[in-house]
Structures are given as C-alpha cells and as structure tokens.
Write a protein that holds these residues in place. Sequence first.
Motif, PDB file in Angstrom:
ATOM      1  N   SER A 169       0.819  -1.210   0.000  1.00 18.10           N
ATOM      2  CA  SER A 169       0.000   0.000   0.000  1.00 18.10           C
ATOM      3  C   SER A 169       0.855   1.262   0.000  1.00 18.10           C
ATOM      4  N   SER A 170       2.066   1.164   0.533  1.00 21.90           N
ATOM      5  CA  SER A 170       2.951   2.328   0.566  1.00 21.90           C
ATOM      6  C   SER A 170       3.428   2.749  -0.822  1.00 21.90           C
ATOM      7  N   LEU A 171       3.205   1.874  -1.815  1.00 18.19           N
ATOM      8  CA  LEU A 171       3.667   2.168  -3.179  1.00 18.19           C
ATOM      9  C   LEU A 171       2.537   2.587  -4.105  1.00 18.19           C
ATOM     10  N   GLU A 172       1.336   2.755  -3.565  1.00 21.00           N
ATOM     11  CA  GLU A 172       0.164   3.000  -4.408  1.00 21.00           C
ATOM     12  C   GLU A 172       0.291   4.252  -5.256  1.00 21.00           C
ATOM     13  N   THR A 173       1.002   5.248  -4.791  1.00 21.43           N
ATOM     14  CA  THR A 173       1.100   6.504  -5.541  1.00 21.43           C
ATOM     15  C   THR A 173       2.331   6.559  -6.439  1.00 21.43           C
ATOM     16  N   ARG A 174       3.134   5.506  -6.450  1.00 22.92           N
ATOM     17  CA  ARG A 174       4.360   5.512  -7.255  1.00 22.92           C
ATOM     18  C   ARG A 174       4.044   5.367  -8.733  1.00 22.92           C
ATOM     19  N   HIS A 175       4.902   5.954  -9.571  1.00 24.72           N
ATOM     20  CA  HIS A 175       4.815   5.848 -11.020  1.00 24.72           C
ATOM     21  C   HIS A 175       6.133   5.300 -11.546  1.00 24.72           C
ATOM     22  N   PHE A 176       6.103   4.828 -12.786  1.00 20.30           N
ATOM     23  CA  PHE A 176       7.306   4.241 -13.377  1.00 20.30           C
ATOM     24  C   PHE A 176       7.493   4.739 -14.800  1.00 20.30           C
ATOM     25  N   SER A 177       8.721   5.083 -15.128  1.00 21.30           N
ATOM     26  CA  SER A 177       9.107   5.432 -16.493  1.00 21.30           C
ATOM     27  C   SER A 177      10.300   4.566 -16.864  1.00 21.30           C
ATOM     28  N   GLY A 178      10.224   3.901 -18.001  1.00 27.00           N
ATOM     29  CA  GLY A 178      11.320   3.049 -18.429  1.00 27.00           C
ATOM     30  C   GLY A 178      10.836   1.936 -19.335  1.00 27.00           C
ATOM     31  N   THR A 179      11.755   1.046 -19.704  1.00 27.80           N
ATOM     32  CA  THR A 179      11.447  -0.052 -20.622  1.00 27.80           C
ATOM     33  C   THR A 179      11.886  -1.374 -20.001  1.00 27.80           C
ATOM     34  N   LEU A 180      11.007  -2.375 -20.078  1.00 24.73           N
ATOM     35  CA  LEU A 180      11.296  -3.714 -19.584  1.00 24.73           C
ATOM     36  C   LEU A 180      11.222  -4.690 -20.752  1.00 24.73           C
ATOM     37  N   VAL A 181      12.185  -5.593 -20.831  1.00 25.72           N
ATOM     38  CA  VAL A 181      12.188  -6.615 -21.880  1.00 25.72           C
ATOM     39  C   VAL A 181      11.294  -7.769 -21.442  1.00 25.72           C
ATOM     40  N   ILE A 182      10.344  -8.157 -22.291  1.00 24.07           N
ATOM     41  CA  ILE A 182       9.341  -9.161 -21.899  1.00 24.07           C
ATOM     42  C   ILE A 182       9.956 -10.548 -21.756  1.00 24.07           C
ATOM     43  N   ASP A 188      10.303 -14.316 -21.546  1.00 24.57           N
ATOM     44  CA  ASP A 188       9.252 -15.272 -21.185  1.00 24.57           C
ATOM     45  C   ASP A 188       8.392 -14.752 -20.023  1.00 24.57           C
ATOM     46  N   GLY A 189       8.626 -13.520 -19.613  1.00 24.70           N
ATOM     47  CA  GLY A 189       7.837 -12.897 -18.556  1.00 24.70           C
ATOM     48  C   GLY A 189       8.386 -13.093 -17.160  1.00 24.70           C
ATOM     49  N   SER A 190       9.312 -14.018 -16.987  1.00 29.08           N
ATOM     50  CA  SER A 190       9.781 -14.368 -15.639  1.00 29.08           C
ATOM     51  C   SER A 190      10.683 -13.300 -15.022  1.00 29.08           C
ATOM     52  N   ARG A 191      11.345 -12.478 -15.853  1.00 29.53           N
ATOM     53  CA  ARG A 191      12.284 -11.487 -15.342  1.00 29.53           C
ATOM     54  C   ARG A 191      11.666 -10.103 -15.209  1.00 29.53           C
ATOM     55  N   LEU A 192      10.427  -9.932 -15.617  1.00 29.26           N
ATOM     56  CA  LEU A 192       9.828  -8.602 -15.624  1.00 29.26           C
ATOM     57  C   LEU A 192       9.762  -7.987 -14.220  1.00 29.26           C
ATOM     58  N   LEU A 193       9.239  -8.730 -13.250  1.00 25.27           N
ATOM     59  CA  LEU A 193       9.100  -8.179 -11.910  1.00 25.27           C
ATOM     60  C   LEU A 193      10.456  -7.950 -11.242  1.00 25.27           C
ATOM     61  N   PRO A 194      11.391  -8.910 -11.292  1.00 29.61           N
ATOM     62  CA  PRO A 194      12.717  -8.636 -10.714  1.00 29.61           C
ATOM     63  C   PRO A 194      13.404  -7.435 -11.362  1.00 29.61           C
ATOM     64  N   ASP A 195      13.254  -7.286 -12.672  1.00 31.89           N
ATOM     65  CA  ASP A 195      13.876  -6.145 -13.350  1.00 31.89           C
ATOM     66  C   ASP A 195      13.238  -4.832 -12.904  1.00 31.89           C
ATOM     67  N   LEU A 196      11.919  -4.812 -12.770  1.00 29.24           N
ATOM     68  CA  LEU A 196      11.243  -3.611 -12.300  1.00 29.24           C
ATOM     69  C   LEU A 196      11.700  -3.262 -10.888  1.00 29.24           C
ATOM     70  N   ALA A 197      11.762  -4.274 -10.028  1.00 28.83           N
ATOM     71  CA  ALA A 197      12.182  -4.042  -8.647  1.00 28.83           C
ATOM     72  C   ALA A 197      13.605  -3.483  -8.593  1.00 28.83           C
ATOM     73  N   ALA A 198      14.498  -4.005  -9.430  1.00 25.16           N
ATOM     74  CA  ALA A 198      15.880  -3.536  -9.436  1.00 25.16           C
ATOM     75  C   ALA A 198      15.975  -2.080  -9.871  1.00 25.16           C
ATOM     76  N   VAL A 199      15.224  -1.717 -10.899  1.00 27.05           N
ATOM     77  CA  VAL A 199      15.264  -0.347 -11.412  1.00 27.05           C
ATOM     78  C   VAL A 199      14.707   0.634 -10.387  1.00 27.05           C
ATOM     79  N   MET A 200      13.664   0.219  -9.647  1.00 23.84           N
ATOM     80  CA  MET A 200      12.998   1.123  -8.705  1.00 23.84           C
ATOM     81  C   MET A 200      13.537   1.016  -7.275  1.00 23.84           C
TER      82      MET A 200
END
Length: 322
Positions: free
Chosen positions: A276-289, A291-303
């Motif tokens: 809930s503490s992240l509800e107001t956060r926004h993201f700008s950037g590009t993630l490589v799809i 097989d989909g398995s790395r999308l969340l770890p990559d987002l977490a690393a960038v943010m």
Amino acid sequence: MDERVIDEALAWQVELARDDADWEGYMAWLEADPRHREAFDSVALTEAMVDEHRNEVRALLEAQAPDSPSANTLSPTSPYRPRRPLRWVMGGGLAAALALAVGLPMMWAPEAVTGYAAHAGSSRTVALADGANVILSPASRILVHGRNAARIELASGEAYFAVRHDPSRTLTIEAGPYRITDIGTRFSVNLSGGTFRIAVSEGAVAVSSDKANGQVRLQAGQQLTGGADGNLALAPVAVADVGSWRDGRLSYNDAPLALVVADISRYSGRRIIVDSSLETRHFSGTLVIGDGSRLLPDLAAVMGLAVHPQDGGALRLGGADR
C-alpha cells in the motif's frame, strides 16, 4: 455442453473480473477441452444480453417463478417480489438462463456480441468490419458489439487499434468508464489493475468518462492515464513506444505502478501484490518481456524495491528493507 462445463465457465467469468485474476489457470482450463471456449463465449454473450435487456428478463423471470401470479395479473404496483433476484440469471442458474435466453420471445432483437481473447504468452490479431484491425496483447479480451463492429469493449488487458478514417462511420471503444470516439488512427488502450491508459501513435482521438466532464483530445505522441479516482493525466509519449509490447518490450512514461504490475502479472502468469505504501508511485522506463519471468525482478531492481514470495505462489512488491 453440460451444466458442469457452463458452471465452470461462469466461475472463470467472475474470476477474470478480479484485479488478481488467475490468468494461467484460466488459459489452462480453456485449452483443456474445446467445449470450454464455447461455454465461456456463451457466458459472455448471455451476460451482455441480460445486462442490456435486464428489464425484459426480470419480467420474464417473475412470470415464470413457481410462486408468482400469472404473467397476465402482474402489474407495476403488484406486491409480489421474486424470491430470486436478477443476479440469479448469472448465478447458480446459468444453465437455465442460457436456455431461457434461447427461448426468449422475440419482443426485442438481441445485439450481436462477439468475444475475442488472446492466450497467455501470445498475441492475437483480429480483423473487424470496415477496415478496423485489433492486436490483442497476451491474456487480453475484447467484446465486439453489433454486426458492423460499431462498439468495441476492452474487457481486460491491452489492445492496439488500427482504424481507417471514415467520416460516415460511428465507432466507439469502451474501456471501463472511458469512451473513445472520433477515431481514424492508430493507438493502444490498456485497462489493467483498475487503471486506464491510451496512447496515440497516429491521428487523433477523443476520450470521455463518466467520472469527468467534457472530452480530452489526444494527438499523436500523447497519452492519457486514469486511475480509480477518475483523475486524468495527459503526458507526452514516444510514438515508437505506443504498443511496444508488439516488439517484445513494455515501455512506460510516468505510468501508475498498479498498471505496470498488472501488465507484468498478465505476462508472467503470477499474482502480484503491491504494498500500500507504493500505491502513488509511477514508473518510467522499458522492460524486456522475454518469457515474462524477469519482468518483476527487473522492475524491482530499477525502482530500488524487492520481491517477496507469498503463500499460494503469489509475489509481493515492496521496499527492499522488508
């Protein structure tokens, strides 16, 4: 088609309306038996028909209820009330509702509704009437109303539209409470995680909403995002990033984190919970799809965030120190 299959289709219809829908389970069920897709389409068509003609169906159910007076004696002031509300039509009695829909008196002509869905892990191209083409991103669904595709509803996920300009045609695209009109262009629409985004790569569109007054006009290179609060935000977007998932990447410019995570959930097939503490956060950037398995770890690393496993196979996106 037996009642068990129809009941399963109804259960999935309800499940897919949830923000944390089990898309992986749904696609596995859909592919397990050809009857499943037929049943799911029947459920979607019945739901749309009942919703549009709820008054006629309500009257028919009242007349056919076991303890109701004759249909000829019912009146608007009658004290009789049916034991089963209209919700019953889309509840446990769905099989009967389907049969009822087939046998409805021809007091009205139901609008033709056709559903199209893309499987998890693959997109789907749909050619519609009057030169309109739609590309569905994985695990997305649209409903096309009318034989001339005059109204298209994005039920969930994201779709890229290429619509030939025709001044004589009226076309409306709906996504939740948002309506897109004056269309002769190329653009993408996303309805995920309770948020809405439209981005235009060519031409112009007009967007209106039940929660906002007036219209917002978008030109090529602009995007509009809206949240559950109904607030709309207009921002620039690179034309090459509109519908970027078609090229194997997810590109965002100041997108609500809820929308980004909902996209990742569709591509990865995993349920993702956002603190809930992240509800107001926004993201700008590009993630490589991939097989989909790395999308969340990559987002977490960038943010600068962390991914925490949860019970039932879910993942939680939260602070790195938690």
